[in-house]
Design a protein around this motif. Structure first.
Motif, PDB file in Angstrom:
ATOM      1  N   GLU A 130      36.558 -54.610  74.997  1.00 57.37           N
ATOM      2  CA  GLU A 130      37.049 -53.178  74.818  1.00 57.37           C
ATOM      3  C   GLU A 130      36.995 -52.750  73.464  1.00 57.37           C
ATOM      4  OE1 GLU A 130      41.163 -54.048  75.992  1.00 57.37           O
ATOM      5  OE2 GLU A 130      41.118 -52.988  77.763  1.00 57.37           O
ATOM      6  N   LYS A 131      36.333 -53.638  72.556  1.00 54.53           N
ATOM      7  CA  LYS A 131      36.304 -53.190  71.266  1.00 54.53           C
ATOM      8  C   LYS A 131      34.972 -52.286  70.963  1.00 54.53           C
ATOM      9  CE  LYS A 131      38.492 -56.995  68.802  1.00 54.53           C
ATOM     10  NZ  LYS A 131      38.206 -58.241  67.888  1.00 54.53           N
ATOM     11  N   TYR A 132      35.080 -51.234  70.289  1.00 56.88           N
ATOM     12  CA  TYR A 132      34.173 -50.412  69.805  1.00 56.88           C
ATOM     13  C   TYR A 132      33.352 -50.643  68.631  1.00 56.88           C
ATOM     14  CZ  TYR A 132      36.043 -46.886  73.326  1.00 56.88           C
ATOM     15  OH  TYR A 132      36.374 -46.380  74.353  1.00 56.88           O
ATOM     16  N   LYS A 139      42.655 -55.158  71.301  1.00 56.34           N
ATOM     17  CA  LYS A 139      41.600 -55.098  72.262  1.00 56.34           C
ATOM     18  C   LYS A 139      40.795 -56.472  72.552  1.00 56.34           C
ATOM     19  CE  LYS A 139      41.083 -50.369  71.702  1.00 56.34           C
ATOM     20  NZ  LYS A 139      39.877 -49.178  71.751  1.00 56.34           N
ATOM     21  N   SER A 140      40.575 -56.687  73.655  1.00 59.88           N
ATOM     22  CA  SER A 140      39.794 -57.775  74.059  1.00 59.88           C
ATOM     23  C   SER A 140      38.516 -57.392  73.455  1.00 59.88           C
ATOM     24  CB  SER A 140      39.617 -58.053  75.562  1.00 59.88           C
ATOM     25  OG  SER A 140      38.985 -56.837  76.417  1.00 59.88           O
ATOM     26  N   GLU A 141      37.281 -58.177  73.612  1.00 57.89           N
ATOM     27  CA  GLU A 141      36.223 -58.327  72.871  1.00 57.89           C
ATOM     28  C   GLU A 141      35.323 -57.367  73.788  1.00 57.89           C
ATOM     29  OE1 GLU A 141      34.711 -59.604  70.144  1.00 57.89           O
ATOM     30  OE2 GLU A 141      36.625 -60.383  69.773  1.00 57.89           O
ATOM     31  N   ARG A 194      49.143 -50.352  67.698  1.00 63.64           N
ATOM     32  CA  ARG A 194      48.328 -50.380  68.847  1.00 63.64           C
ATOM     33  C   ARG A 194      48.102 -52.034  69.368  1.00 63.64           C
ATOM     34  NH1 ARG A 194      43.380 -46.425  67.486  1.00 63.64           N
ATOM     35  NH2 ARG A 194      44.643 -44.457  67.734  1.00 63.64           N
TER      36      ARG A 194
END
Length: 88
Positions: free
Chosen positions: A47-49, A43-45, A40
């Motif tokens: 978008e992170k879960y 992810k940007s900060e 994958r």
């Protein structure tokens, strides 16, 4: 028919990351094959879960799992989407 002897992996040396890069570059130059990295994308900060532990009523879980099966996604995705709709 004789069984093929297995390669003696315990005697083989490991290749270095720089050797892997050099081999990829040589293949790309000679054959025009471009290796893409698997996995994958990062992810940007925003978008992170964030991982959490939460207790939910069994009816909520059952609903989410049935909806997930209909849509072909994971039940946690359904719960997350429902919560996002509420907060936006």
């Amino acid at each position: 028919m004789k069984k093929k002897a297995e390669f003696p992996f315990n005697h083989a040396r490991r290749i270095t990351p720089s050797e892997v890069i050099a081999a990829e570059q040589a293949i790309q130059e000679q054959f025009g094959i471009n290796y893409t990295r698997r996995g994958r994308p990062a992810k940007s900060e925003t978008e992170k879960y964030q991982s959490v532990s939460i207790r939910l009523h069994p009816q909520v879980i059952a609903w989410a799992k049935s909806e997930a099966e209909k849509q072909g996604v994971g039940y946690q995705t359904i719960i997350n989407e429902a919560l996002l709709k509420l907060v936006s």
